[in-house]
Design a protein around this motif. Sequence first.
Motif, mmCIF file in Angstrom:
data_model
loop_
_atom_site.group_PDB
_atom_site.id
_atom_site.type_symbol
_atom_site.label_atom_id
_atom_site.label_comp_id
_atom_site.label_asym_id
_atom_site.label_seq_id
_atom_site.Cartn_x
_atom_site.Cartn_y
_atom_site.Cartn_z
ATOM 1 N N ASP A 279 -0.791 -6.911 -4.189
ATOM 2 C CA ASP A 279 -0.526 -6.826 -5.681
ATOM 3 C C ASP A 279 -0.600 -5.498 -6.008
ATOM 4 O OD1 ASP A 279 -0.347 -9.538 -5.671
ATOM 5 O OD2 ASP A 279 -2.334 -9.949 -6.268
ATOM 6 N N ASN A 280 -1.501 -4.489 -5.582
ATOM 7 C CA ASN A 280 -1.907 -3.215 -5.946
ATOM 8 C C ASN A 280 -0.701 -2.065 -5.311
ATOM 9 O OD1 ASN A 280 -3.934 -4.236 -7.568
ATOM 10 N ND2 ASN A 280 -5.380 -3.425 -5.805
ATOM 11 N N TYR A 281 -0.345 -2.521 -4.382
ATOM 12 C CA TYR A 281 0.391 -1.267 -3.344
ATOM 13 C C TYR A 281 1.811 -1.974 -2.985
ATOM 14 C CZ TYR A 281 -4.277 0.663 -3.137
ATOM 15 O OH TYR A 281 -5.430 1.038 -3.538
ATOM 16 N N GLY A 282 2.065 -3.195 -3.174
ATOM 17 C CA GLY A 282 3.095 -3.613 -2.572
ATOM 18 C C GLY A 282 3.118 -4.402 -1.451
ATOM 19 N N HIS A 283 4.180 -5.132 -1.111
ATOM 20 C CA HIS A 283 4.303 -6.082 0.416
ATOM 21 C C HIS A 283 4.238 -4.752 1.496
ATOM 22 C CE1 HIS A 283 3.973 -10.037 -1.328
ATOM 23 N NE2 HIS A 283 4.694 -9.509 -2.198
ATOM 24 N N HIS A 284 4.715 -3.814 1.247
ATOM 25 C CA HIS A 284 4.950 -2.974 2.554
ATOM 26 C C HIS A 284 3.547 -2.407 2.818
ATOM 27 C CE1 HIS A 284 4.420 -0.157 -0.789
ATOM 28 N NE2 HIS A 284 4.074 0.764 0.074
ATOM 29 N N MET A 285 2.684 -2.446 2.093
ATOM 30 C CA MET A 285 1.214 -2.027 2.137
ATOM 31 C C MET A 285 0.476 -3.358 3.042
ATOM 32 S SD MET A 285 -0.612 0.487 2.365
ATOM 33 C CE MET A 285 -2.260 0.501 3.346
ATOM 34 N N GLY A 286 0.848 -4.306 2.645
ATOM 35 C CA GLY A 286 0.370 -5.756 3.225
ATOM 36 C C GLY A 286 0.728 -5.692 4.724
ATOM 37 N N ASP A 287 1.963 -5.419 4.734
ATOM 38 C CA ASP A 287 2.589 -5.457 6.438
ATOM 39 C C ASP A 287 1.763 -4.507 7.021
ATOM 40 O OD1 ASP A 287 4.369 -7.438 5.474
ATOM 41 O OD2 ASP A 287 6.098 -6.016 5.289
ATOM 42 N N ALA A 288 1.647 -3.111 6.375
ATOM 43 C CA ALA A 288 1.054 -2.026 7.178
ATOM 44 C C ALA A 288 -0.375 -2.509 7.751
ATOM 45 C CB ALA A 288 0.977 -0.780 6.571
ATOM 46 N N LEU A 289 -1.107 -3.111 6.725
ATOM 47 C CA LEU A 289 -2.563 -3.712 6.898
ATOM 48 C C LEU A 289 -2.571 -4.780 8.379
ATOM 49 C CD1 LEU A 289 -4.019 -4.325 3.465
ATOM 50 C CD2 LEU A 289 -4.328 -2.496 4.939
ATOM 51 N N LEU A 290 -1.571 -5.554 8.098
ATOM 52 C CA LEU A 290 -1.317 -6.572 9.339
ATOM 53 C C LEU A 290 -1.271 -5.971 10.633
ATOM 54 C CD1 LEU A 290 0.645 -9.487 7.515
ATOM 55 C CD2 LEU A 290 -1.896 -9.174 7.977
ATOM 56 N N ILE A 291 -0.360 -4.974 10.726
ATOM 57 C CA ILE A 291 -0.003 -4.180 11.850
ATOM 58 C C ILE A 291 -1.162 -3.493 12.351
ATOM 59 C CG2 ILE A 291 1.190 -2.196 12.849
ATOM 60 C CD1 ILE A 291 3.747 -3.196 10.807
ATOM 61 N N LYS A 292 -1.975 -2.813 11.319
ATOM 62 C CA LYS A 292 -3.174 -2.027 11.765
ATOM 63 C C LYS A 292 -4.154 -2.715 12.373
ATOM 64 C CE LYS A 292 -5.965 1.561 11.895
ATOM 65 N NZ LYS A 292 -5.418 2.723 12.688
ATOM 66 N N THR A 293 -4.188 -4.258 11.617
ATOM 67 C CA THR A 293 -5.285 -5.176 12.122
ATOM 68 C C THR A 293 -5.106 -5.526 13.626
ATOM 69 O OG1 THR A 293 -5.763 -5.767 9.862
ATOM 70 C CG2 THR A 293 -6.266 -7.316 11.491
ATOM 71 N N SER A 294 -3.729 -5.837 13.643
ATOM 72 C CA SER A 294 -3.307 -6.303 15.046
ATOM 73 C C SER A 294 -3.694 -5.140 16.145
ATOM 74 C CB SER A 294 -1.776 -6.632 15.146
ATOM 75 O OG SER A 294 -1.022 -5.589 14.915
ATOM 76 N N GLN A 295 -3.324 -4.081 15.838
ATOM 77 C CA GLN A 295 -3.778 -2.760 16.812
ATOM 78 C C GLN A 295 -5.249 -2.646 17.157
ATOM 79 O OE1 GLN A 295 -1.827 0.158 14.751
ATOM 80 N NE2 GLN A 295 0.114 -0.044 15.483
ATOM 81 N N LEU A 296 -5.750 -2.797 16.093
ATOM 82 C CA LEU A 296 -7.442 -2.802 16.201
ATOM 83 C C LEU A 296 -8.082 -3.636 17.165
ATOM 84 C CD1 LEU A 296 -8.397 -1.376 12.771
ATOM 85 C CD2 LEU A 296 -8.667 -0.134 14.752
ATOM 86 N N LEU A 297 -7.495 -4.936 16.772
ATOM 87 C CA LEU A 297 -7.842 -6.286 17.489
ATOM 88 C C LEU A 297 -7.635 -5.966 19.153
ATOM 89 C CD1 LEU A 297 -7.212 -9.088 15.272
ATOM 90 C CD2 LEU A 297 -9.247 -7.945 15.591
ATOM 91 N N VAL A 298 -6.507 -5.689 19.142
ATOM 92 C CA VAL A 298 -5.834 -5.405 20.772
ATOM 93 C C VAL A 298 -6.788 -4.325 21.244
ATOM 94 C CG1 VAL A 298 -3.921 -4.677 22.328
ATOM 95 C CG2 VAL A 298 -3.526 -6.234 20.315
ATOM 96 N N GLU A 299 -6.793 -3.310 20.863
ATOM 97 C CA GLU A 299 -7.752 -2.160 21.112
ATOM 98 C C GLU A 299 -9.209 -2.399 21.452
ATOM 99 O OE1 GLU A 299 -7.273 0.815 18.183
ATOM 100 O OE2 GLU A 299 -5.049 1.327 18.856
#
Length: 394
Positions: A279-299
């Motif tokens: 809502d605050n930054y747009g869906h591209h930010m939501g996608d970036a959060l999901l990608i970052k979360t997946s990277q952190l979980l794998v690491e």
Amino acid sequence: METVRAYSRGEYQRSGRELRFAEFFMVDRLIRNMAKTIQAQVADLAVTNSELNTAYLEKEKANLQLVNFNDELERKVAEKTLALSNSLFREEHRRSMLQSLLSFSHDLQTGDIIETVMTQVVALYPTAGWAMKTYADNKNQWACENIDKSRLEENEIRPEEHYSDYYCLPDGDEYLHCFKVKNSQNEIVGIIVMQYAKLKRDDFEVISLFIRQLSAELEGRLLNSELARIAITDSLTGIANRKAFDHDLEEHIQLFNRYPKRHFGLFMLDVNGLKRANDNYGHHMGDALLIKTSQLLVETCRITDKVYRLGGDEFAIILEAGDRDSCSILWHRLEKVREKINYACLPNGEHVEVHFAVGYSSTDQNPADQVCLVADKAMYKDKRRFYEKTGLER
């Protein structure tokens, strides 16, 4: 007269007889007539002898021609017989190779490609040396049969430097026949090398047909492999998706049922604050959060653990050989990660408030068919606790 008659009868010994003058002339005429007759007979005999000699020479000439004709006929018959034998052999060889190619097509669909290819080519040409490598798996290693790998390294086989799909390199008394394996986009996906003498046209055609069949099958394999990978991969994050999770979870449950001592653990995770970021930054930010979360979980996870995106902002982790102690260790590592509530930020450096809720369970704590439900409930409980503690809106 008796003497003349005796002479005419060939009785020339008439001693004591004297010829009168008239008798002498009669004898002279008789002898002259006899001489003429003999000369005519001799002339006729000479003509006949000449004709016989001519006929004999003609006969000898005809005999010589007949002998030459027979020799030529035998030579041509031998050549035709040899050509027919070679033709029958080539036809039988071609039929055998076509049957092998049909069998090869079936084996390619079910077995290992390199092993199948090497078995097939060695069966077709057992006296030749063979080598193969593919570029699809990025291993870039030679598989060799009846050929020294050092020969390939000495000759520096570089398919990308040759324009033609086939090229030949001298190798002592033999040659290295190089066949490129290319896909439908004309990209090199492999190379096959044959150490052999000069190739005949039939051999070249059969091997080329073999290479085309291999190219089509290899491309199909790669395409199917890519489709299978896409089917179980999340397109946004690149990790396994819900389909892969359902399949792997069922396999772990069945494996645990057969071997009760082989426990596994399950983590369920949900990203907090994703809607607010959208809502605050747009869906591209939501996608970036999901990608970052997946990277952190794998690491954060072990190599043997597997991370999944189930959909939306939901993630899962399956721990192979995961009892309660292993789950507890992973939970503490995840706690250190989510302590940094702003673990994602915009390109301009502005931090975004984000967090994830965690719940887990293992088969040494709960039945295998209940671990998913237990972990899910624990995750939602953790999620409520987070929002109650922070006072943030979902």
